[in-house]
Design a protein around this motif. Structure first.
Motif, mmCIF file in Angstrom:
data_model
loop_
_atom_site.group_PDB
_atom_site.id
_atom_site.type_symbol
_atom_site.label_atom_id
_atom_site.label_comp_id
_atom_site.label_asym_id
_atom_site.label_seq_id
_atom_site.Cartn_x
_atom_site.Cartn_y
_atom_site.Cartn_z
ATOM 1 N N PHE A 26 -57.591 -2.567 -5.637
ATOM 2 C CA PHE A 26 -57.769 -3.397 -6.828
ATOM 3 C C PHE A 26 -56.834 -4.592 -6.768
ATOM 4 O O PHE A 26 -55.709 -4.487 -6.274
ATOM 5 N N GLU A 27 -57.304 -5.692 -7.295
ATOM 6 C CA GLU A 27 -56.425 -6.821 -7.558
ATOM 7 C C GLU A 27 -56.183 -6.815 -9.060
ATOM 8 O O GLU A 27 -57.140 -6.828 -9.835
ATOM 9 N N VAL A 28 -54.925 -6.747 -9.445
ATOM 10 C CA VAL A 28 -54.570 -6.676 -10.863
ATOM 11 C C VAL A 28 -53.605 -7.805 -11.200
ATOM 12 O O VAL A 28 -52.884 -8.311 -10.330
ATOM 13 N N ALA A 29 -53.595 -8.190 -12.470
ATOM 14 C CA ALA A 29 -52.629 -9.175 -12.937
ATOM 15 C C ALA A 29 -51.237 -8.551 -12.898
ATOM 16 O O ALA A 29 -51.064 -7.392 -13.280
ATOM 17 N N ALA A 30 -50.269 -9.300 -12.420
ATOM 18 C CA ALA A 30 -48.895 -8.800 -12.415
ATOM 19 C C ALA A 30 -48.434 -8.665 -13.863
ATOM 20 O O ALA A 30 -48.503 -9.627 -14.624
ATOM 21 N N PRO A 31 -48.001 -7.475 -14.269
ATOM 22 C CA PRO A 31 -47.588 -7.286 -15.663
ATOM 23 C C PRO A 31 -46.480 -8.261 -16.055
ATOM 24 O O PRO A 31 -45.447 -8.325 -15.386
ATOM 25 N N GLY A 32 -46.722 -9.037 -17.096
ATOM 26 C CA GLY A 32 -45.720 -9.982 -17.581
ATOM 27 C C GLY A 32 -45.335 -11.034 -16.556
ATOM 28 O O GLY A 32 -44.244 -11.568 -16.618
ATOM 29 N N GLY A 33 -46.219 -11.303 -15.594
ATOM 30 C CA GLY A 33 -45.907 -12.282 -14.557
ATOM 31 C C GLY A 33 -44.832 -11.824 -13.586
ATOM 32 O O GLY A 33 -44.230 -12.618 -12.871
ATOM 33 N N ARG A 34 -44.599 -10.531 -13.555
ATOM 34 C CA ARG A 34 -43.546 -9.926 -12.729
ATOM 35 C C ARG A 34 -43.690 -10.299 -11.251
ATOM 36 O O ARG A 34 -44.780 -10.393 -10.721
ATOM 37 N N LEU A 114 -55.285 3.306 -10.975
ATOM 38 C CA LEU A 114 -54.722 2.320 -11.901
ATOM 39 C C LEU A 114 -53.645 2.926 -12.801
ATOM 40 O O LEU A 114 -52.626 2.288 -13.068
ATOM 41 N N SER A 115 -53.842 4.163 -13.234
ATOM 42 C CA SER A 115 -52.815 4.791 -14.080
ATOM 43 C C SER A 115 -51.547 5.073 -13.286
ATOM 44 O O SER A 115 -50.437 4.910 -13.793
ATOM 45 N N GLN A 116 -51.693 5.484 -12.044
ATOM 46 C CA GLN A 116 -50.517 5.742 -11.209
ATOM 47 C C GLN A 116 -49.765 4.444 -10.898
ATOM 48 O O GLN A 116 -48.534 4.423 -10.884
ATOM 49 N N ALA A 117 -50.521 3.380 -10.654
ATOM 50 C CA ALA A 117 -49.877 2.081 -10.386
ATOM 51 C C ALA A 117 -49.158 1.575 -11.637
ATOM 52 O O ALA A 117 -48.035 1.061 -11.547
ATOM 53 N N ALA A 118 -49.774 1.721 -12.803
ATOM 54 C CA ALA A 118 -49.137 1.309 -14.056
ATOM 55 C C ALA A 118 -47.858 2.119 -14.272
ATOM 56 O O ALA A 118 -46.814 1.560 -14.657
ATOM 57 N N ARG A 119 -47.927 3.402 -14.008
ATOM 58 C CA ARG A 119 -46.745 4.269 -14.150
ATOM 59 C C ARG A 119 -45.625 3.806 -13.219
ATOM 60 O O ARG A 119 -44.465 3.711 -13.618
ATOM 61 N N LEU A 120 -45.987 3.498 -11.967
ATOM 62 C CA LEU A 120 -45.012 3.030 -10.991
ATOM 63 C C LEU A 120 -44.350 1.727 -11.453
ATOM 64 O O LEU A 120 -43.147 1.529 -11.277
ATOM 65 N N LEU A 121 -45.148 0.852 -12.082
ATOM 66 C CA LEU A 121 -44.632 -0.434 -12.563
ATOM 67 C C LEU A 121 -43.989 -0.345 -13.939
ATOM 68 O O LEU A 121 -43.446 -1.327 -14.445
ATOM 69 N N VAL A 123 -45.500 0.210 -16.926
ATOM 70 C CA VAL A 123 -46.284 -0.430 -17.987
ATOM 71 C C VAL A 123 -47.391 0.524 -18.429
ATOM 72 O O VAL A 123 -47.777 1.425 -17.681
ATOM 73 N N PRO A 124 -47.936 0.324 -19.640
ATOM 74 C CA PRO A 124 -48.969 1.251 -20.120
ATOM 75 C C PRO A 124 -50.310 1.119 -19.398
ATOM 76 O O PRO A 124 -51.025 2.110 -19.241
ATOM 77 N N ASP A 125 -50.655 -0.078 -18.972
ATOM 78 C CA ASP A 125 -51.924 -0.263 -18.266
ATOM 79 C C ASP A 125 -51.891 -1.568 -17.483
ATOM 80 O O ASP A 125 -50.951 -2.349 -17.592
ATOM 81 N N LEU A 126 -52.936 -1.769 -16.683
ATOM 82 C CA LEU A 126 -53.047 -2.964 -15.844
ATOM 83 C C LEU A 126 -54.376 -3.651 -16.110
ATOM 84 O O LEU A 126 -55.365 -2.993 -16.446
ATOM 85 N N THR A 127 -54.401 -4.957 -15.928
ATOM 86 C CA THR A 127 -55.630 -5.737 -16.075
ATOM 87 C C THR A 127 -56.231 -5.957 -14.696
ATOM 88 O O THR A 127 -55.629 -6.625 -13.841
#
Length: 182
Positions: A26-34, A114-121, A123-127
């Motif tokens: 997946f290509e996801v938006a970096a949470p908060g521009g991280r 996606l949930s595992q990646a959000a957990r690693l980062l 954050v609650p979720d990813l776009t």
């Protein structure tokens, strides 16, 4: 030849035990521009790559994941991520093995990644911006190099490490061909 070795030269594929691996990324938006530097590999990567899977601690990692989150092993997840120049993150991946894959993709597996990646980062979720499905030839050995004819080579990286090893494998194959009788 890539993953089509089983379609073009089935006898070579059969002898090498080739099947197909379908993976999802997946290509996801970096949470908060991280900014995420460098690339990140999780403990699941330790189970996936031979260089780490052979270490004594890999068995402990596998046992812990099996006890806490066996569903990650069920989808052969390799949780990793890297940042693209545009700031988006590439996150993946899962692995499914078959001679022929169902064209439909499992939403639950995607959600798990996606949930595992959000957990690693943290954050609650990813776009999700984009989804990618790849296919490669897979076999017990990491590399398939066969010579069905004196001037023909069938070459496939059969372990999912092609992008990092192909440029090292190519000269060996080409040197062998250069010395082949004509």
């Amino acid at each position: 030849m890539g993953h089509d070795v089983d379609r073009v030269l089935p006898e070579v594929a059969d002898e090498a035990g080739v099947t197909r691996c379908r993976l999802r990324m997946f290509e996801v938006a970096a949470p908060g521009g991280r900014t995420v530097r460098p690339a990140v590999l999780s403990g699941l990567s330790m189970l996936r790559y031979a260089g780490m899977a052979g270490t004594p601690s890999a068995a402990d990692v596998r046992a812990r994941i099996a006890a806490e989150s066996p569903e990650l092993l069920d989808v052969a997840m390799n949780l990793m991520l890297t940042q693209r120049p545009d700031g988006n993150l590439v996150v993946g991946d899962t692995h499914h093995y078959a001679l022929t894959h169902d064209p439909f993709l499992d939403a639950e597996t995607d959600a798990l990644v996606l949930s595992q990646a959000a957990r690693l980062l943290g954050v609650p979720d990813l776009t999700v911006r984009r989804r990618w499905t790849g296919v490669y030839a897979s076999a017990e050995r990491e590399f398939l190099v066969a010579a069905p004819h004196p001037t023909t080579r069938v070459v496939s990286v059969t372990s999912g490490i092609g992008m990092t090893t192909a440029f090292g494998l190519a000269p060996t194959v080409l040197d062998d061909l250069a010395g082949a009788p004509r």
